[in-house]
Design an enzyme around this catalytic site. Structure first.
Site, short mmCIF file in Angstrom:
data_model
loop_
_atom_site.label_atom_id
_atom_site.label_comp_id
_atom_site.label_asym_id
_atom_site.label_seq_id
_atom_site.Cartn_x
_atom_site.Cartn_y
_atom_site.Cartn_z
N ASN A 9 0.87 -1.18 0.00
CA ASN A 9 0.00 0.00 0.00
C ASN A 9 0.91 1.22 0.00
O ASN A 9 1.53 1.54 1.01
CB ASN A 9 -0.88 -0.05 1.25
CG ASN A 9 -1.69 1.21 1.45
OD1 ASN A 9 -1.78 2.06 0.57
ND2 ASN A 9 -2.30 1.34 2.63
N LYS A 11 0.15 4.28 -0.13
CA LYS A 11 -0.45 5.45 0.52
C LYS A 11 -0.21 6.69 -0.35
O LYS A 11 -0.19 6.59 -1.57
CB LYS A 11 0.09 5.59 1.95
CG LYS A 11 -0.07 4.28 2.73
CD LYS A 11 0.15 4.41 4.20
CE LYS A 11 -0.07 3.06 4.87
NZ LYS A 11 0.09 3.11 6.31
N HIS A 96 -9.35 1.09 5.00
CA HIS A 96 -8.07 1.26 5.70
C HIS A 96 -8.28 2.17 6.92
O HIS A 96 -9.06 3.11 6.88
CB HIS A 96 -7.02 1.86 4.75
CG HIS A 96 -5.65 1.81 5.32
ND1 HIS A 96 -5.21 2.74 6.22
CD2 HIS A 96 -4.64 0.92 5.17
CE1 HIS A 96 -3.97 2.43 6.59
NE2 HIS A 96 -3.61 1.32 5.96
N GLU A 98 -6.59 4.51 8.08
CA GLU A 98 -6.37 5.95 7.85
C GLU A 98 -7.61 6.58 7.26
O GLU A 98 -7.92 7.74 7.54
CB GLU A 98 -5.13 6.14 6.96
CG GLU A 98 -3.85 5.88 7.75
CD GLU A 98 -2.68 5.36 6.94
OE1 GLU A 98 -2.70 5.46 5.70
OE2 GLU A 98 -1.73 4.82 7.55
N GLU A 168 -5.30 -5.23 10.50
CA GLU A 168 -4.28 -4.22 10.74
C GLU A 168 -4.55 -3.51 12.06
O GLU A 168 -5.35 -2.56 12.10
CB GLU A 168 -4.27 -3.19 9.61
CG GLU A 168 -3.96 -3.77 8.25
CD GLU A 168 -3.38 -2.71 7.32
OE1 GLU A 168 -2.28 -2.95 6.78
OE2 GLU A 168 -4.00 -1.65 7.14
N GLY A 174 2.68 1.89 10.84
CA GLY A 174 3.64 2.99 10.70
C GLY A 174 4.35 3.34 12.00
O GLY A 174 5.02 4.37 12.08
N SER A 214 3.57 -2.43 10.25
CA SER A 214 5.03 -2.49 10.42
C SER A 214 5.64 -3.84 10.01
O SER A 214 6.60 -4.30 10.63
CB SER A 214 5.42 -2.14 11.87
OG SER A 214 5.00 -0.81 12.16
P1 PGA Z 1 2.99 0.06 7.65
O1 PGA Z 1 1.52 0.28 7.04
O2 PGA Z 1 3.52 -1.20 7.03
O3 PGA Z 1 3.76 1.28 7.25
O4 PGA Z 1 2.83 -0.07 9.12
C1 PGA Z 1 0.63 -0.79 6.82
C2 PGA Z 1 -0.68 -0.29 6.27
O5 PGA Z 1 -1.16 0.74 6.73
O6 PGA Z 1 -1.27 -0.90 5.36
#
Ligand code: PGA
Length: 252
Positions: A9, A11, A96, A98, A168, A174, A214
């Site tokens: 992803n 983003k 997601h 976010e 997730e 992140g 992560s």
């Molecule tokens: P990350 O993000 O690997 O940077 O933690 C995962 C995601 O939000 O899909």
């Protein structure tokens, strides 16, 4: 047997030119390493055409990170599924965390998008996961149950063939803080049991459940070794070949 599914992803990263250059490098590296798991990348909307051009004929799937819940019309700034399909995009990430937290997306809104995506013949990666506060107050199962049943409302058993779920935990995204393989596997097992109760054991057993939060080259192997973890949805570590290739080749 569930086939491993590794997704990147991107983003809000990668301009069209940067995305195309990166995709070219990624494709060459994946072909050289004879990557044999299912791989997907999800660039920002405007970067999709350039990336799709570079990945044409490769086994790497190009997906979108979101879409609108309507077929067309007066929805300024939005992107309809038919527009994605016209670019050859048949997969979309929905729900997601976010989007849930920054843009207020609810389970019922995500459900509307998910049903439209499936109606359009697309595959969906549906994201679910709890916040740290929810986990620490013992509400993990309640949150997952609400999200899974709300987002899959009125989705038929046959349509579940189009659905992948990504677990997730919000606190692991992140942050460099990964769920332990045991904690992640327990959450995945719970999601699988929810799907079994909503549909059937068969559908639950065939459901691909990715872990996200992560994921990197050092932790992917232990995560993927768990019975209920079938793939990864990777953010930060999907933005360089050096970091993403070892995740795609975790089983080599
Ligand atoms: P990350 O993000 O690997 O940077 O933690 C995962 C995601 O939000 O899909």
């Amino acid at each position: 047997m569930r086939k491993a599914y590794i997704a990147g992803n991107w983003k809000m990263n990668m301009t069209p030119s940067a995305g195309a250059a990166f995709a070219k490098e990624l494709r060459a590296a994946a072909e050289k390493a004879a990557v044999d798991v299912k791989v997907m990348v999800a660039p920002p909307f405007v970067t999709i055409p350039a990336v799709a051009e570079v990945l044409k004929g490769s086994s790497i799937i190009v997906a979108a990170q979101n879409m609108n819940d309507h077929e067309s019309g007066a929805y300024t700034g939005e992107v309809a599924p038919a527009m994605l399909k016209d670019l050859g995009v048949n997969t979309v990430i929905l729900g997601h965390s976010e989007r849930r937290s920054y843009y207020g997306e609810s389970d019922s809104f995500i459900n509307a998008k998910l049903r439209l995506a499936i109606k359009e013949g697309m595959d969906v990666v549906l994201c679910v996961g709890e916040t740290l506060e929810e986990r620490e107050s013992g509400r993990l199962e309640e949150v997952l149950s609400t999200q899974v049943s709300g987002c899959l409302k009125d989705v038929s058993a046959a349509e579940m063939a189009h659905v992948t779920i990504a677990y997730e935990p919000v606190w692991a995204i992140g942050t460099g803080r990964t769920a332990t393989p045991e904690d992640a596997d327990a959450a995945h097992a719970y999601i699988r049991s929810l799907v079994a109760s909503l549909y059937s054991d068969d559908i639950a057993q065939n459901l691909i459940i990715q872990y996200g939060g992560s994921v990197n080259a050092s932790n992917v192997k232990a995560l993927m070794a768990k019975e209920n973890i079938d793939g990864a949805l990777v953010g930060g570590a999907s933005l360089s070949v050096e970091k993403f290739l070892p995740i795609m080749t975790f089983d080599k």
